[in-house]
Scaffold this motif. Structure first.
Motif, PDB file in Angstrom:
ATOM      1  N   ASP A   4     -30.886  74.104   8.398  1.00 61.56           N
ATOM      2  CA  ASP A   4     -30.158  75.367   8.219  1.00 61.56           C
ATOM      3  C   ASP A   4     -31.149  76.390   7.665  1.00 61.56           C
ATOM      4  O   ASP A   4     -31.565  76.305   6.512  1.00 61.56           O
ATOM      5  N   LEU A   5     -31.522  77.367   8.479  1.00 59.17           N
ATOM      6  CA  LEU A   5     -32.549  78.335   8.090  1.00 59.17           C
ATOM      7  C   LEU A   5     -32.155  79.186   6.893  1.00 59.17           C
ATOM      8  O   LEU A   5     -33.024  79.726   6.205  1.00 59.17           O
ATOM      9  N   ASP A   6     -30.860  79.284   6.610  1.00 58.98           N
ATOM     10  CA  ASP A   6     -30.431  80.028   5.425  1.00 58.98           C
ATOM     11  C   ASP A   6     -30.950  79.372   4.143  1.00 58.98           C
ATOM     12  O   ASP A   6     -31.061  80.031   3.113  1.00 58.98           O
ATOM     13  N   GLU A   7     -31.277  78.106   4.213  1.00 58.03           N
ATOM     14  CA  GLU A   7     -31.806  77.383   3.056  1.00 58.03           C
ATOM     15  C   GLU A   7     -33.182  77.910   2.649  1.00 58.03           C
ATOM     16  O   GLU A   7     -33.536  77.904   1.480  1.00 58.03           O
ATOM     17  N   VAL A   8     -33.958  78.393   3.624  1.00 58.59           N
ATOM     18  CA  VAL A   8     -35.337  78.804   3.337  1.00 58.59           C
ATOM     19  C   VAL A   8     -35.601  80.283   3.614  1.00 58.59           C
ATOM     20  O   VAL A   8     -36.705  80.762   3.385  1.00 58.59           O
ATOM     21  N   THR A   9     -34.593  80.984   4.102  1.00 61.69           N
ATOM     22  CA  THR A   9     -34.769  82.401   4.426  1.00 61.69           C
ATOM     23  C   THR A   9     -33.867  83.242   3.536  1.00 61.69           C
ATOM     24  O   THR A   9     -32.652  83.057   3.548  1.00 61.69           O
ATOM     25  N   PRO A  10     -34.438  84.159   2.777  1.00 61.23           N
ATOM     26  CA  PRO A  10     -33.589  85.033   1.958  1.00 61.23           C
ATOM     27  C   PRO A  10     -32.634  85.829   2.852  1.00 61.23           C
ATOM     28  O   PRO A  10     -33.027  86.278   3.936  1.00 61.23           O
ATOM     29  N   ASP A  11     -31.410  85.995   2.410  1.00 63.68           N
ATOM     30  CA  ASP A  11     -30.441  86.713   3.240  1.00 63.68           C
ATOM     31  C   ASP A  11     -30.859  88.156   3.493  1.00 63.68           C
ATOM     32  O   ASP A  11     -30.442  88.762   4.470  1.00 63.68           O
ATOM     33  N   ALA A  12     -31.743  88.674   2.668  1.00 59.03           N
ATOM     34  CA  ALA A  12     -32.235  90.037   2.893  1.00 59.03           C
ATOM     35  C   ALA A  12     -33.074  90.123   4.169  1.00 59.03           C
ATOM     36  O   ALA A  12     -33.268  91.211   4.706  1.00 59.03           O
ATOM     37  N   ASP A  13     -33.560  88.987   4.660  1.00 58.12           N
ATOM     38  CA  ASP A  13     -34.378  88.966   5.873  1.00 58.12           C
ATOM     39  C   ASP A  13     -33.587  88.628   7.130  1.00 58.12           C
ATOM     40  O   ASP A  13     -34.152  88.563   8.220  1.00 58.12           O
ATOM     41  N   ASN A  14     -32.293  88.402   7.008  1.00 56.28           N
ATOM     42  CA  ASN A  14     -31.499  88.001   8.173  1.00 56.28           C
ATOM     43  C   ASN A  14     -31.597  89.002   9.320  1.00 56.28           C
ATOM     44  O   ASN A  14     -31.612  88.614  10.483  1.00 56.28           O
ATOM     45  N   TRP A  15     -31.672  90.280   9.007  1.00 53.12           N
ATOM     46  CA  TRP A  15     -31.781  91.296  10.060  1.00 53.12           C
ATOM     47  C   TRP A  15     -33.020  91.068  10.919  1.00 53.12           C
ATOM     48  O   TRP A  15     -33.004  91.289  12.126  1.00 53.12           O
ATOM     49  N   LYS A  16     -34.090  90.625  10.290  1.00 54.45           N
ATOM     50  CA  LYS A  16     -35.353  90.456  11.004  1.00 54.45           C
ATOM     51  C   LYS A  16     -35.280  89.325  12.025  1.00 54.45           C
ATOM     52  O   LYS A  16     -35.886  89.395  13.087  1.00 54.45           O
ATOM     53  N   TYR A  17     -34.541  88.285  11.700  1.00 57.51           N
ATOM     54  CA  TYR A  17     -34.504  87.100  12.544  1.00 57.51           C
ATOM     55  C   TYR A  17     -33.279  87.044  13.444  1.00 57.51           C
ATOM     56  O   TYR A  17     -33.098  86.076  14.180  1.00 57.51           O
ATOM     57  N   ALA A  18     -32.456  88.073  13.413  1.00 54.59           N
ATOM     58  CA  ALA A  18     -31.268  88.104  14.268  1.00 54.59           C
ATOM     59  C   ALA A  18     -31.683  88.313  15.726  1.00 54.59           C
ATOM     60  O   ALA A  18     -32.678  88.983  16.009  1.00 54.59           O
ATOM     61  N   PRO A  19     -30.937  87.723  16.650  1.00 58.52           N
ATOM     62  CA  PRO A  19     -31.258  87.939  18.066  1.00 58.52           C
ATOM     63  C   PRO A  19     -31.188  89.420  18.424  1.00 58.52           C
ATOM     64  O   PRO A  19     -30.376  90.164  17.883  1.00 58.52           O
ATOM     65  N   LEU A  20     -32.051  89.834  19.326  1.00 57.25           N
ATOM     66  CA  LEU A  20     -32.084  91.236  19.742  1.00 57.25           C
ATOM     67  C   LEU A  20     -31.013  91.567  20.756  1.00 57.25           C
ATOM     68  O   LEU A  20     -30.736  92.729  21.017  1.00 57.25           O
ATOM     69  N   PHE A  21     -30.380  90.577  21.352  1.00 60.49           N
ATOM     70  CA  PHE A  21     -29.332  90.807  22.342  1.00 60.49           C
ATOM     71  C   PHE A  21     -28.246  89.782  22.226  1.00 60.49           C
ATOM     72  O   PHE A  21     -28.324  88.814  21.597  1.00 60.49           O
TER      73      PHE A  21
END
Length: 177
Positions: free
Chosen positions: A160-177
């Motif tokens: 689960d990537l939320d375990e290692v990715t700060p939620d502030a960075d979710n926008w960066k890793y969201a799908p573009l489409f």
């Protein structure tokens, strides 16, 4: 008295000329400027490459990129992962996820557990690479096997990537489409 002073100056003049021919007599040591100058001249070491951390943390990202690039070319995998971080976040140059993934791959291929882990995340997310969750998890597993605590944490969380990715960075890793 005047003749003694003139004689003393005349005797000293060859010494002054010699000082100019032998270079800098008291160069800077253990300074950021010296480290950057050495890197420009192709001189790197483990300690100078590690100093890149302080250079980038001080906000001198362009200079850090120059140092890390030289260090990466010299084979220092930690510098490769720092180049990835700089490219991924647009520090010292425009954001470039493809280049960041290239640096992660280079570190992973050199056997660096952090490089394996980061390239695994690139593949799982599809950031800078075509998404390949299975291959990404395999690299995270290799990093965990090598003892990387963050990789073990991700495994324990079922990837689960939320375990290692700060939620502030979710926008960066969201799908573009």
């Amino acid at each position: 008295m005047r003749l003694v002073l003139i004689a003393a100056l005349a005797a000293a003049s060859p010494v002054l000329a010699d000082e100019e021919s032998i270079g800098t007599l008291n160069p800077e040591e253990l300074t950021i400027n010296r480290i950057l100058e050495d890197a420009e001249n192709g001189i790197t070491s483990m300690t100078s490459c590690a100093a890149g951390y302080y250079i980038t943390k001080s906000g001198r990202h362009v200079e850090a990129r120059k140092l890390f690039s030289r260090c990466a070319d010299a084979g220092y995998t930690g510098a490769m992962t720092w180049m990835s971080q700089l490219d991924d976040n647009g520090l010292g140059a425009p954001e470039n996820p493809d280049s960041a993934a290239d640096w992660d791959l280079r570190a992973a291929e050199a056997g660096d557990p952090v490089g394996m882990y980061n390239y695994g995340l690139d593949l799982i997310r599809g950031r800078g690479r075509v998404k390949d969750v299975e291959a990404g998890r395999a690299l995270v597993d290799e990093a965990a096997l090598a003892g990387l605590p963050t990789a073990r944490r991700l495994q324990a969380a079922g990837y689960d990537l939320d375990e290692v990715t700060p939620d502030a960075d979710n926008w960066k890793y969201a799908p573009l489409f």
